[in-house]
Design a protein around this motif. Sequence first.
Motif, mmCIF file in Angstrom:
data_model
loop_
_atom_site.group_PDB
_atom_site.id
_atom_site.type_symbol
_atom_site.label_atom_id
_atom_site.label_comp_id
_atom_site.label_asym_id
_atom_site.label_seq_id
_atom_site.Cartn_x
_atom_site.Cartn_y
_atom_site.Cartn_z
ATOM 1 N N UNK A 171 0.942 -1.401 -0.015
ATOM 2 C CA UNK A 171 -0.129 -0.116 0.019
ATOM 3 C C UNK A 171 0.790 1.268 0.261
ATOM 4 N N UNK A 172 2.242 1.197 0.391
ATOM 5 C CA UNK A 172 2.885 2.333 0.564
ATOM 6 C C UNK A 172 3.303 2.878 -0.749
ATOM 7 N N UNK A 173 3.093 4.373 -0.848
ATOM 8 C CA UNK A 173 3.453 5.009 -2.214
ATOM 9 C C UNK A 173 4.956 5.714 -2.141
ATOM 10 N N UNK A 174 5.430 5.932 -3.110
ATOM 11 C CA UNK A 174 6.868 6.194 -3.226
ATOM 12 C C UNK A 174 7.280 7.527 -2.346
ATOM 13 N N UNK A 175 5.918 8.523 -2.291
ATOM 14 C CA UNK A 175 6.630 9.545 -1.773
ATOM 15 C C UNK A 175 6.153 9.449 -0.243
ATOM 16 N N UNK A 176 6.011 8.361 0.148
ATOM 17 C CA UNK A 176 5.930 8.125 1.733
ATOM 18 C C UNK A 176 6.951 7.610 2.543
ATOM 19 N N UNK A 177 7.959 6.796 1.748
ATOM 20 C CA UNK A 177 8.992 6.394 2.522
ATOM 21 C C UNK A 177 9.927 7.121 3.216
ATOM 22 N N UNK A 178 9.796 8.538 3.097
ATOM 23 C CA UNK A 178 10.732 9.195 4.008
ATOM 24 C C UNK A 178 10.097 9.690 5.244
ATOM 25 N N UNK A 179 8.853 9.287 5.530
ATOM 26 C CA UNK A 179 7.989 9.727 6.589
ATOM 27 C C UNK A 179 8.143 9.310 7.832
ATOM 28 N N UNK A 180 8.409 9.796 8.877
ATOM 29 C CA UNK A 180 8.673 9.381 10.298
ATOM 30 C C UNK A 180 7.513 9.944 11.426
ATOM 31 N N UNK A 181 6.905 9.353 12.241
ATOM 32 C CA UNK A 181 5.792 9.912 13.034
ATOM 33 C C UNK A 181 6.780 11.013 13.768
ATOM 34 N N UNK A 182 7.992 11.032 14.419
ATOM 35 C CA UNK A 182 8.507 11.738 15.314
ATOM 36 C C UNK A 182 10.042 11.718 14.949
ATOM 37 N N UNK A 183 10.881 12.649 15.350
ATOM 38 C CA UNK A 183 12.234 12.792 14.908
ATOM 39 C C UNK A 183 13.156 11.631 15.476
#
Length: 162
Positions: free
Chosen positions: A28-40
């Motif tokens: 389900x993951x989209x390429x633009x989501x790979x760098x997302x993180x919930x917190x630092x």
Amino acid sequence: MNGVMEIRDHLLDELELAVRTSQALIMRIKPEEWDWRPTENMRTLLELVHHLAAIPASDLAILQEKTQPEVEAVENGARDISAPLELCQRLRSNCDALRQYMLSLDEDELLHKATKAFYLDHGTVQIRWLIEIVTHFFHHRSQLYNYLKQLGHELSFFMLYG
């Protein structure tokens, strides 16, 4: 089949469920989501999926008493992969290798063969390693589910058990 082998098979079945449902989440993951993180201070989505895909292989390397550099090499084996299908294939092959190892052990080895991780000062028997691997995998599958929920993916709790 005796009780010990049935328990081993139940644990492997649970791991299979976790792998299958994790693969469905990964797809389900989209390429633009790979760098997302919930917190630092947490992994990115890609780092989390890399870790999840590596768990069966890296934990197998640990229980087979590989050195820390050898385990790190296994853990980082998918570092250059970001295609969901390829990550799912890596996860599948890593799980299959772990399954083969566990199926190769007889009852006595499952219950009494202790191996020592590079970070421990004592050995752990193989069946406990399998329990640890299953719980480790489920922990990170849950993280993946939560990451995707936070990103707005439409997910149902029931998809984790199908």
